[in-house]
Design a protein around this motif. Structure first.
Motif, PDB file in Angstrom:
ATOM      1  N   ILE A  66       0.834  -1.209   0.000  1.00  0.00           N
ATOM      2  CA  ILE A  66       0.000   0.000   0.000  1.00  0.00           C
ATOM      3  C   ILE A  66       0.870   1.261   0.000  1.00  0.00           C
ATOM      4  CG2 ILE A  66      -0.255   0.018   2.544  1.00  0.00           C
ATOM      5  CD1 ILE A  66      -3.029   1.069   0.172  1.00  0.00           C
ATOM      6  N   LYS A  94       1.860   2.122  -3.472  1.00  0.00           N
ATOM      7  CA  LYS A  94       0.641   2.454  -4.228  1.00  0.00           C
ATOM      8  C   LYS A  94       0.154   3.859  -3.854  1.00  0.00           C
ATOM      9  CE  LYS A  94      -0.664  -2.409  -4.611  1.00  0.00           C
ATOM     10  NZ  LYS A  94      -1.613  -3.478  -4.283  1.00  0.00           N
ATOM     11  N   LEU A 140      -0.086  -5.014  10.374  1.00  0.00           N
ATOM     12  CA  LEU A 140      -1.009  -4.820   9.243  1.00  0.00           C
ATOM     13  C   LEU A 140      -1.336  -6.150   8.551  1.00  0.00           C
ATOM     14  CD1 LEU A 140      -1.262  -1.903   6.846  1.00  0.00           C
ATOM     15  CD2 LEU A 140      -1.226  -4.158   5.859  1.00  0.00           C
ATOM     16  N   VAL A 189      -2.967 -18.708  -1.132  1.00  0.00           N
ATOM     17  CA  VAL A 189      -2.442 -18.348  -2.451  1.00  0.00           C
ATOM     18  C   VAL A 189      -1.505 -17.150  -2.286  1.00  0.00           C
ATOM     19  CG1 VAL A 189      -3.049 -17.529  -4.750  1.00  0.00           C
ATOM     20  CG2 VAL A 189      -4.540 -19.167  -3.592  1.00  0.00           C
ATOM     21  N   GLY A 249       4.749 -14.505   0.139  1.00  0.00           N
ATOM     22  CA  GLY A 249       4.800 -13.055   0.365  1.00  0.00           C
ATOM     23  C   GLY A 249       4.573 -12.707   1.838  1.00  0.00           C
ATOM     24  N   THR A 305       2.038 -11.267   3.400  1.00  0.00           N
ATOM     25  CA  THR A 305       0.735 -11.656   3.950  1.00  0.00           C
ATOM     26  C   THR A 305       0.598 -13.177   3.976  1.00  0.00           C
ATOM     27  OG1 THR A 305      -0.073  -9.684   2.815  1.00  0.00           O
ATOM     28  CG2 THR A 305      -1.713 -11.067   3.850  1.00  0.00           C
ATOM     29  N   ASN A 312      10.671 -20.989  -3.247  1.00  0.00           N
ATOM     30  CA  ASN A 312      10.274 -20.584  -1.893  1.00  0.00           C
ATOM     31  C   ASN A 312       9.589 -21.693  -1.096  1.00  0.00           C
ATOM     32  OD1 ASN A 312      11.237 -17.967  -2.299  1.00  0.00           O
ATOM     33  ND2 ASN A 312       9.359 -17.390  -3.367  1.00  0.00           N
ATOM     34  N   HIS A 342      -3.286 -15.478 -13.706  1.00  0.00           N
ATOM     35  CA  HIS A 342      -4.342 -15.042 -12.786  1.00  0.00           C
ATOM     36  C   HIS A 342      -4.939 -13.699 -13.169  1.00  0.00           C
ATOM     37  CE1 HIS A 342      -0.747 -13.132 -11.412  1.00  0.00           C
ATOM     38  NE2 HIS A 342      -1.400 -12.395 -10.543  1.00  0.00           N
ATOM     39  N   CYS A 368      -3.994 -14.082  -1.473  1.00  0.00           N
ATOM     40  CA  CYS A 368      -3.180 -12.873  -1.300  1.00  0.00           C
ATOM     41  C   CYS A 368      -2.630 -12.386  -2.635  1.00  0.00           C
ATOM     42  CB  CYS A 368      -2.019 -13.161  -0.349  1.00  0.00           C
ATOM     43  SG  CYS A 368      -2.515 -13.901   1.203  1.00  0.00           S
ATOM     44  N   TYR A 407      -8.060 -17.681  -9.568  1.00  0.00           N
ATOM     45  CA  TYR A 407      -8.180 -18.559  -8.402  1.00  0.00           C
ATOM     46  C   TYR A 407      -9.627 -18.818  -7.985  1.00  0.00           C
ATOM     47  CZ  TYR A 407      -3.117 -18.438  -8.112  1.00  0.00           C
ATOM     48  OH  TYR A 407      -1.792 -18.572  -8.404  1.00  0.00           O
ATOM     49  N   SER A 420      -6.904  -8.805  -2.880  1.00  0.00           N
ATOM     50  CA  SER A 420      -6.375  -8.108  -4.048  1.00  0.00           C
ATOM     51  C   SER A 420      -7.443  -7.829  -5.092  1.00  0.00           C
ATOM     52  CB  SER A 420      -5.243  -8.923  -4.659  1.00  0.00           C
ATOM     53  OG  SER A 420      -4.032  -8.282  -4.396  1.00  0.00           O
ATOM     54  N   PHE A 472     -10.904  -5.512   3.100  1.00  0.00           N
ATOM     55  CA  PHE A 472     -10.086  -4.302   3.255  1.00  0.00           C
ATOM     56  C   PHE A 472      -9.811  -4.189   4.751  1.00  0.00           C
ATOM     57  CE2 PHE A 472     -12.803  -3.748  -0.439  1.00  0.00           C
ATOM     58  CZ  PHE A 472     -11.853  -3.464  -1.418  1.00  0.00           C
ATOM     59  N   VAL A 473      -8.531  -4.293   5.127  1.00  0.00           N
ATOM     60  CA  VAL A 473      -8.227  -4.358   6.565  1.00  0.00           C
ATOM     61  C   VAL A 473      -8.676  -3.083   7.276  1.00  0.00           C
ATOM     62  CG1 VAL A 473      -5.856  -3.456   6.329  1.00  0.00           C
ATOM     63  CG2 VAL A 473      -6.433  -4.941   8.256  1.00  0.00           C
ATOM     64  N   MET A 503      10.080  -3.824  -2.585  1.00  0.00           N
ATOM     65  CA  MET A 503       8.647  -4.107  -2.401  1.00  0.00           C
ATOM     66  C   MET A 503       7.931  -4.131  -3.749  1.00  0.00           C
ATOM     67  SD  MET A 503       6.394  -4.278   0.331  1.00  0.00           S
ATOM     68  CE  MET A 503       5.929  -5.833  -0.357  1.00  0.00           C
ATOM     69  N   THR A 540       9.082 -10.191  -3.125  1.00  0.00           N
ATOM     70  CA  THR A 540       9.676 -10.194  -1.789  1.00  0.00           C
ATOM     71  C   THR A 540       9.232 -11.424  -1.026  1.00  0.00           C
ATOM     72  OG1 THR A 540       9.688  -7.804  -1.786  1.00  0.00           O
ATOM     73  CG2 THR A 540       9.831  -8.872   0.355  1.00  0.00           C
ATOM     74  N   GLY A 579       8.823 -12.795   2.573  1.00  0.00           N
ATOM     75  CA  GLY A 579       8.798 -12.330   3.966  1.00  0.00           C
ATOM     76  C   GLY A 579       8.478 -10.843   4.028  1.00  0.00           C
TER      77      GLY A 579
HETATM   78  N1  LIG Z   1      -7.024  -5.368   1.135  1.00  0.00           N
HETATM   79  C1  LIG Z   1      -6.209  -5.237   2.164  1.00  0.00           C
HETATM   80  O1  LIG Z   1      -6.619  -4.831   3.255  1.00  0.00           O
HETATM   81  C2  LIG Z   1      -4.762  -5.630   1.986  1.00  0.00           C
HETATM   82  C3  LIG Z   1      -3.932  -5.785   3.106  1.00  0.00           C
HETATM   83  C4  LIG Z   1      -2.623  -6.235   2.905  1.00  0.00           C
HETATM   84  C5  LIG Z   1      -2.160  -6.472   1.606  1.00  0.00           C
HETATM   85  N2  LIG Z   1      -2.997  -6.252   0.539  1.00  0.00           N
HETATM   86  C6  LIG Z   1      -2.548  -6.529  -0.848  1.00  0.00           C
HETATM   87  O2  LIG Z   1      -2.247  -7.923  -0.959  1.00  0.00           O
HETATM   88  C7  LIG Z   1      -1.230  -8.141  -1.918  1.00  0.00           C
HETATM   89  C8  LIG Z   1      -0.146  -9.025  -1.319  1.00  0.00           C
HETATM   90  O3  LIG Z   1       0.539  -8.314  -0.302  1.00  0.00           O
HETATM   91  P1  LIG Z   1       1.914  -8.875   0.286  1.00  0.00           P
HETATM   92  O4  LIG Z   1       2.354  -7.927   1.334  1.00  0.00           O
HETATM   93  O5  LIG Z   1       1.757 -10.305   0.651  1.00  0.00           O
HETATM   94  O6  LIG Z   1       2.836  -8.728  -1.024  1.00  0.00           O
HETATM   95  P2  LIG Z   1       4.260  -9.319  -1.301  1.00  0.00           P
HETATM   96  O7  LIG Z   1       4.974  -9.608  -0.027  1.00  0.00           O
HETATM   97  O8  LIG Z   1       4.898  -8.403  -2.283  1.00  0.00           O
HETATM   98  O9  LIG Z   1       3.912 -10.730  -2.045  1.00  0.00           O
HETATM   99  C9  LIG Z   1       4.705 -11.125  -3.063  1.00  0.00           C
HETATM  100  C10 LIG Z   1       4.484 -12.626  -3.277  1.00  0.00           C
HETATM  101  O10 LIG Z   1       3.414 -12.836  -4.218  1.00  0.00           O
HETATM  102  C11 LIG Z   1       3.667 -14.052  -4.861  1.00  0.00           C
HETATM  103  N3  LIG Z   1       3.026 -14.140  -6.187  1.00  0.00           N
HETATM  104  C12 LIG Z   1       3.101 -13.259  -7.197  1.00  0.00           C
HETATM  105  N4  LIG Z   1       2.342 -13.707  -8.237  1.00  0.00           N
HETATM  106  C13 LIG Z   1       1.773 -14.892  -7.855  1.00  0.00           C
HETATM  107  C14 LIG Z   1       0.875 -15.830  -8.465  1.00  0.00           C
HETATM  108  N5  LIG Z   1       0.420 -15.658  -9.705  1.00  0.00           N
HETATM  109  N6  LIG Z   1       0.480 -16.916  -7.746  1.00  0.00           N
HETATM  110  C15 LIG Z   1       0.956 -17.111  -6.490  1.00  0.00           C
HETATM  111  N7  LIG Z   1       1.816 -16.275  -5.868  1.00  0.00           N
HETATM  112  C16 LIG Z   1       2.222 -15.174  -6.541  1.00  0.00           C
HETATM  113  C17 LIG Z   1       5.193 -14.084  -5.001  1.00  0.00           C
HETATM  114  O11 LIG Z   1       5.518 -15.420  -4.834  1.00  0.00           O
HETATM  115  P3  LIG Z   1       6.746 -16.160  -5.563  1.00  0.00           P
HETATM  116  O12 LIG Z   1       7.954 -15.248  -5.420  1.00  0.00           O
HETATM  117  O13 LIG Z   1       6.862 -17.428  -4.784  1.00  0.00           O
HETATM  118  O14 LIG Z   1       6.368 -16.298  -6.992  1.00  0.00           O
HETATM  119  C18 LIG Z   1       5.726 -13.209  -3.857  1.00  0.00           C
HETATM  120  O15 LIG Z   1       6.382 -13.960  -2.849  1.00  0.00           O
HETATM  121  C19 LIG Z   1      -0.765  -6.736  -2.350  1.00  0.00           C
HETATM  122  O16 LIG Z   1      -1.403  -6.419  -3.556  1.00  0.00           O
HETATM  123  C20 LIG Z   1      -1.276  -5.825  -1.241  1.00  0.00           C
HETATM  124  O17 LIG Z   1      -1.513  -4.503  -1.672  1.00  0.00           O
HETATM  125  C21 LIG Z   1      -4.287  -5.842   0.699  1.00  0.00           C
END
Ligand SMILES: NC(=O)c1ccc[n+]([C@@H]2O[C@H](COP(=O)([O-])OP(=O)(O)OC[C@H]3O[C@@H](n4cnc5c(N)ncnc54)[C@H](OP(=O)(O)O)[C@@H]3O)[C@@H](O)[C@H]2O)c1
Length: 403
Positions: free
Chosen positions: A49, A52, A134, A181, A185, A187, A215, A240, A274, A280, A303, A343-344, A385, A390, A392
């Motif tokens: 976020i 973004k 978060l 899913v 990452g 989350t 991973n 996806h 996630c 999915y 997402s 949305f958290v 990021m 990423t 972790g």
């Molecule tokens: N709505 C809300 O309240 C809220 C709260 C928190 C986060 N979010 C959103 O949730 C999303 C994830 O956040 P995050 O912090 O976890 O991000 P992150 O740490 O950047 O997650 C990246 C991970 O996504 C994986 N990935 C990418 N494409 C993929 C696919 N097609 N299938 C499976 N895995 C895939 C990657 O895995 P590999 O490297 O293993 O490929 C990578 O490890 C972001 O868009 C964020 O804005 C929303």
């Protein structure tokens, strides 16, 4: 420190595609509203976020006023409290996240009282404490949509908040199959930790995790029982994001077909998505018998339908609205997964449960990899990021005074 007037803060002066942060001296916000707490920040985490908001693509949701200090998550020490604050005293170690505002990329930040909790500093470092608020609260909100899990979460969060004690594990446990899913990452890994570390006290939990092969070991370490490499399925990178109305036209097996054919489960109870996109939900819808699950299959996503095109415009909002409405409509049939877009939001009870009774249990928090940067290297942290690769959590070290 008391008596100090200025702090270092990383600011942006306008929306920017590249992370052009400036380190400046700013006045410490000593003037507090009665429900506010001034925290001397020790660590902050970086979340998607943040970039973004930085690049302005979400300004339809929230406009920044410049100069702006970004950053939502963090941990630190209470420096000063507002006149009505009851739950904290000066010197407490606290962690939390801003539900609406920003500002943890600085030496001091002002939180509302119910945005933070104390954490056990004997077992957790400030860096570790800043990694969870978060994403952890997001995962709890996603999990809560499953009726049985929601019941447990509401009960234990109340108990943790009031007495700092949670129930003993139960003996006659029900099965709970969870599909995470994007499990590698920030989350996703926390979702695996919470499923295995906490939900397994109340259910017989099996975690299916989707990530790339490199991973897999890490994801097993945080609790996955079965890891599926999406690159070896029809969910392979990018698939996806494609709006496929007719189905998953691909010669490879889908994620759910792999679970069904190779692991002999023809449904999961709870999907924690996630990553987002069309693939999915369609996969679960097409390949699982949702009526087999006792409470139906529950699908929670954080997402957007096009995760790589997250700019908020009237068009993308319409698209998002139609995506949610379509999946909600499909949810009405008992053969479809129930769909929830999460949305958290602020939830002090969840935050307390998370920081004091879930992630520190058996030192589970030590398994989450942290990529640490000094606050002055914020640019590199943002570039990492934005790579969307990423593993972790990205953490900023703030405790050391910046030059
Ligand atoms: N709505 C809300 O309240 C809220 C709260 C928190 C986060 N979010 C959103 O949730 C999303 C994830 O956040 P995050 O912090 O976890 O991000 P992150 O740490 O950047 O997650 C990246 C991970 O996504 C994986 N990935 C990418 N494409 C993929 C696919 N097609 N299938 C499976 N895995 C895939 C990657 O895995 P590999 O490297 O293993 O490929 C990578 O490890 C972001 O868009 C964020 O804005 C929303």
């Amino acid at each position: 420190m008391i008596g100090e007037k200025t702090m270092k803060a990383m600011i942006i002066e306008d929306y920017c595609d590249s992370p052009d942060f400036k380190c400046v001296d700013m006045e410490i916000p000593h003037k507090l509203e009665k429900n506010e707490v001034l925290v001397r920040m020790e660590a902050a985490s970086v979340n998607p976020i943040d970039y973004k908001m930085r690049n302005g693509k979400m300004k339809m949701m929230k406009r920044l006023t410049f100069p702006a200090v970004l950053g939502r998550d963090g941990s630190g020490v209470v420096e000063k409290i507002g006149s009505s604050v009851k739950n904290f005293k000066v010197g407490d170690s606290v962690a939390g996240f801003f539900a609406k505002n920003h500002g943890t990329y600085a030496e001091y930040a002002v939180f509302e009282e119910d945005e933070i909790v104390t954490y056990p500093k004997d077992v957790m470092t400030p860096e570790e404490a800043s990694a969870f608020p978060l994403v952890g609260c997001t995962v709890l909100e996603m999990m809560r949509k499953h009726p049985l899990v929601g019941e447990v979460l509401d009960r234990e969060a109340e108990s943790s908040f009031k007495t700092n004690v949670i129930s003993e594990p139960r003996k006659d446990v029900k099965n709970l199959k969870v599909l995470v899913v994007g499990a590698s990452g920030g989350t996703g890994q926390v979702a695996c930790i919470i499923a295995k570390q906490f939900l397994s006290r109340y259910f017989n939990v099996k975690v299916y995790a989707v990530c790339s092969e490199k991973n897999a070991e890490l994801v097993r370490k945080v609790g996955a029982d079965v890891v599926i490499d999406y690159n070896k399925t029809s969910a392979k990178a990018g698939a996806h994001t494609t709006h496929s109305k007719g189905g998953l036209a691909d010669s490879m097996k889908s994620i759910c077909q792999v679970i069904r054919d190779e692991h002999h489960d023809d449904y999961v109870d709870l999907v924690l998505d996630c990553v987002g996109g069309y693939y999915y939900y369609n996969d679960v819808h097409q390949h699982f018998d949702c009526r087999r699950a006792e409470n139906g299959v529950v699908y929670s996503t954080i997402s957007a339908p096009n995760p790589n095109d997250y700019e908020l415009t009237f068009g993308s909002l319409l698209n998002m609205g139609s995506y949610i409405a379509t999946n909600k409509l499909r949810s009405l049939s008992s053969s479809s997964p129930s769909f929830y877009q999460i949305f958290v939001k602020k939830n002090t009870r969840d935050l307390h449960l998370l920081m004091n009774n879930i992630v520190t249990r058996e030192n589970a928090h030590k398994n989450l990899p942290l990529l640490q940067y000094p606050l002055s290297n914020l640019k590199e942290a943002h570039l990492q990021m934005e790579s969307q690769r990423t593993v972790g959590k990205i953490i900023l070290n703030i405790a050391k005074r910046m030059k």
